[in-house]
Design a protein around this motif. Structure first.
Motif, PDB file in Angstrom:
ATOM      1  N   GLY A   1       3.776 -17.345   2.575  1.00 41.26           N
ATOM      2  CA  GLY A   1       3.340 -16.719   3.808  1.00 41.26           C
ATOM      3  C   GLY A   1       3.649 -15.244   3.913  1.00 41.26           C
ATOM      4  O   GLY A   1       2.912 -14.501   4.570  1.00 41.26           O
ATOM      5  N   ALA A   2       4.741 -14.776   3.288  1.00 49.28           N
ATOM      6  CA  ALA A   2       5.082 -13.364   3.401  1.00 49.28           C
ATOM      7  C   ALA A   2       3.960 -12.492   2.862  1.00 49.28           C
ATOM      8  O   ALA A   2       3.607 -11.468   3.468  1.00 49.28           O
TER       9      ALA A   2
ATOM     10  N   VAL B   1       8.578 -20.492  10.605  1.00 50.61           N
ATOM     11  CA  VAL B   1       9.144 -21.807  10.912  1.00 50.61           C
ATOM     12  C   VAL B   1      10.586 -21.622  11.354  1.00 50.61           C
ATOM     13  O   VAL B   1      11.417 -21.113  10.589  1.00 50.61           O
ATOM     14  N   ASP B   2      10.878 -22.032  12.568  1.00 48.47           N
ATOM     15  CA  ASP B   2      12.234 -21.929  13.097  1.00 48.47           C
ATOM     16  C   ASP B   2      13.008 -23.242  12.980  1.00 48.47           C
ATOM     17  O   ASP B   2      14.226 -23.246  13.182  1.00 48.47           O
ATOM     18  N   ALA B   3      12.324 -24.331  12.679  1.00 47.83           N
ATOM     19  CA  ALA B   3      13.005 -25.614  12.515  1.00 47.83           C
ATOM     20  C   ALA B   3      13.908 -25.573  11.278  1.00 47.83           C
ATOM     21  O   ALA B   3      13.620 -24.839  10.324  1.00 47.83           O
ATOM     22  N   PRO B   4      14.983 -26.332  11.239  1.00 41.04           N
ATOM     23  CA  PRO B   4      15.816 -26.405  10.037  1.00 41.04           C
ATOM     24  C   PRO B   4      14.971 -26.789   8.821  1.00 41.04           C
ATOM     25  O   PRO B   4      14.121 -27.674   8.911  1.00 41.04           O
ATOM     26  N   ALA B   5      15.207 -26.114   7.703  1.00 42.16           N
ATOM     27  CA  ALA B   5      14.376 -26.341   6.513  1.00 42.16           C
ATOM     28  C   ALA B   5      15.244 -26.466   5.276  1.00 42.16           C
ATOM     29  O   ALA B   5      16.315 -25.851   5.165  1.00 42.16           O
ATOM     30  N   ALA B   6      14.752 -27.282   4.345  1.00 47.29           N
ATOM     31  CA  ALA B   6      15.370 -27.424   3.024  1.00 47.29           C
ATOM     32  C   ALA B   6      14.289 -27.215   1.982  1.00 47.29           C
ATOM     33  O   ALA B   6      13.220 -27.822   2.059  1.00 47.29           O
ATOM     34  N   VAL B   7      14.539 -26.344   1.021  1.00 48.79           N
ATOM     35  CA  VAL B   7      13.570 -26.044  -0.029  1.00 48.79           C
ATOM     36  C   VAL B   7      14.092 -26.564  -1.365  1.00 48.79           C
ATOM     37  O   VAL B   7      15.241 -26.307  -1.734  1.00 48.79           O
ATOM     38  N   ARG B   8      13.233 -27.310  -2.053  1.00 49.40           N
ATOM     39  CA  ARG B   8      13.491 -27.745  -3.427  1.00 49.40           C
ATOM     40  C   ARG B   8      12.335 -27.227  -4.271  1.00 49.40           C
ATOM     41  O   ARG B   8      11.206 -27.701  -4.143  1.00 49.40           O
ATOM     42  N   VAL B   9      12.601 -26.247  -5.095  1.00 50.16           N
ATOM     43  CA  VAL B   9      11.531 -25.572  -5.836  1.00 50.16           C
ATOM     44  C   VAL B   9      11.112 -26.414  -7.024  1.00 50.16           C
ATOM     45  O   VAL B   9      11.931 -26.742  -7.884  1.00 50.16           O
TER      46      VAL B   9
ATOM     47  N   ALA C   1      11.507 -17.677   0.525  1.00 49.71           N
ATOM     48  CA  ALA C   1      11.618 -18.813   1.439  1.00 49.71           C
ATOM     49  C   ALA C   1      12.175 -18.373   2.792  1.00 49.71           C
ATOM     50  O   ALA C   1      11.693 -18.793   3.854  1.00 49.71           O
ATOM     51  N   GLU C   2      13.169 -17.493   2.757  1.00 52.92           N
ATOM     52  CA  GLU C   2      13.817 -17.073   4.004  1.00 52.92           C
ATOM     53  C   GLU C   2      12.882 -16.265   4.898  1.00 52.92           C
ATOM     54  O   GLU C   2      13.101 -16.191   6.117  1.00 52.92           O
ATOM     55  N   ARG C   3      11.846 -15.678   4.340  1.00 52.04           N
ATOM     56  CA  ARG C   3      10.901 -14.916   5.150  1.00 52.04           C
ATOM     57  C   ARG C   3      10.064 -15.826   6.053  1.00 52.04           C
ATOM     58  O   ARG C   3       9.628 -15.411   7.124  1.00 52.04           O
ATOM     59  N   SER C   4       9.811 -17.056   5.601  1.00 51.64           N
ATOM     60  CA  SER C   4       8.988 -17.988   6.384  1.00 51.64           C
ATOM     61  C   SER C   4       9.809 -19.079   7.057  1.00 51.64           C
ATOM     62  O   SER C   4       9.470 -19.515   8.152  1.00 51.64           O
ATOM     63  N   TYR C   5      10.879 -19.535   6.388  1.00 48.52           N
ATOM     64  CA  TYR C   5      11.741 -20.578   6.950  1.00 48.52           C
ATOM     65  C   TYR C   5      13.014 -19.888   7.451  1.00 48.52           C
ATOM     66  O   TYR C   5      13.942 -19.616   6.679  1.00 48.52           O
TER      67      TYR C   5
END
Length: 252
Positions: A88-89, A192-200, A212-216
């Motif tokens: 998204g960034a 996205v302001d909801a809590p998020a977990a990313v697994r690449v 990831a931090e730019r969108s989540y």
């Protein structure tokens, strides 16, 4: 998604809706956008099934829907797990760091050859669909080639490939499954302001945490999957189930 649902059996309720225009689900009565599907998923979960809040996870086309569900409906989404993390960034026109630019340069550089199917589905969907609806062998080649190319090192069982292709054949849905490519468009990826977990997943192996931090904006965890391919719920369901349960505990 069935291996992931099995891995979560007894832990959480798992709802796995079929995307509009896929298998037995009717196409949308409007252009296919991730935002439009996300509105329907929210209505399904809250209005039809009676949940108040839920976690969301999606892959490939469903990943964008999941992001829009979390970003557009924070009242309903308690958390998001992503393995096809947001680009998204760039879509929003933000200035990128050298590491982020290097990721996109590498990823885009692999696109012209690997992305031919997407160009065809987006630019000539009805022509392609007419040929595939006329030939089960052609359909097997078209769908099976992507499944096998994108699988992890262990590959996929023949039954998995044949079952997937058979679903497209029996429901005559290959043409309507192209609509996310041919309709295209919609608003840029939401924040996205909801809590998020990313697994690449490994096809995006150099995806940087900063992207990831730019969108989540409430990123609770970030790590790389060591195994599997483009479809982690199919290839590495135990790892994705662990991420879901970890986020569920953190988001309470």
């Amino acid at each position: 998604m069935l291996p992931l649902a099995e891995a979560l059996r007894g832990e959480l309720d798992v709802v796995t809706p079929s995307l509009p225009g896929y298998a037995w689900s009717e196409p949308l009565p409007e252009p296919f956008t991730e935002e439009a599907v996300a509105r329907r998923w929210r209505a399904l979960m809250l209005d039809e099934l009676g949940y108040e809040r839920f976690l969301t996870y999606g892959e490939d086309v469903g990943a964008g829907v999941s992001d829009w569900l979390a970003g557009g409906h924070p009242d309903a989404v308690a958390g998001l797990v992503a393995t096809h993390s947001s680009f998204g960034a760039r879509d929003r026109g933000e200035s990128l760091s050298p590491e982020e630019e290097a990721f996109f340069a590498r990823f885009d550089g692999e696109g012209p050859l690997a992305g031919g199917y997407a160009h065809q589905q987006g630019s000539r969907p009805d022509t392609t669909a007419a040929a595939l609806l006329d030939s089960p062998i052609g359909l097997l080649a078209w769908v099976g080639e992507k499944l096998l190319e994108w699988a992890g090192d262990q590959g996929l069982p023949d039954d998995t490939v044949l079952t997937t292709v058979t679903l497209y054949w029996l429901t005559r849905s290959i043409g309507t499954s192209f609509r996310p490519y041919s309709d295209a468009g919609g608003a840029p990826h939401p924040l996205v302001d909801a809590p998020a977990a990313v697994r690449v997943q490994r096809r995006e192996r150099d995806y940087p945490r900063s992207l990831a931090e730019r969108s989540y904006r409430d990123l609770r965890s970030f790590s790389m999957l060591e195994r599997g391919g483009h479809f982690p719920a199919l290839d590495t369901p135990a790892e994705i189930a662990a991420a879901v349960l970890e986020l569920e505990a953190l988001a309470r």
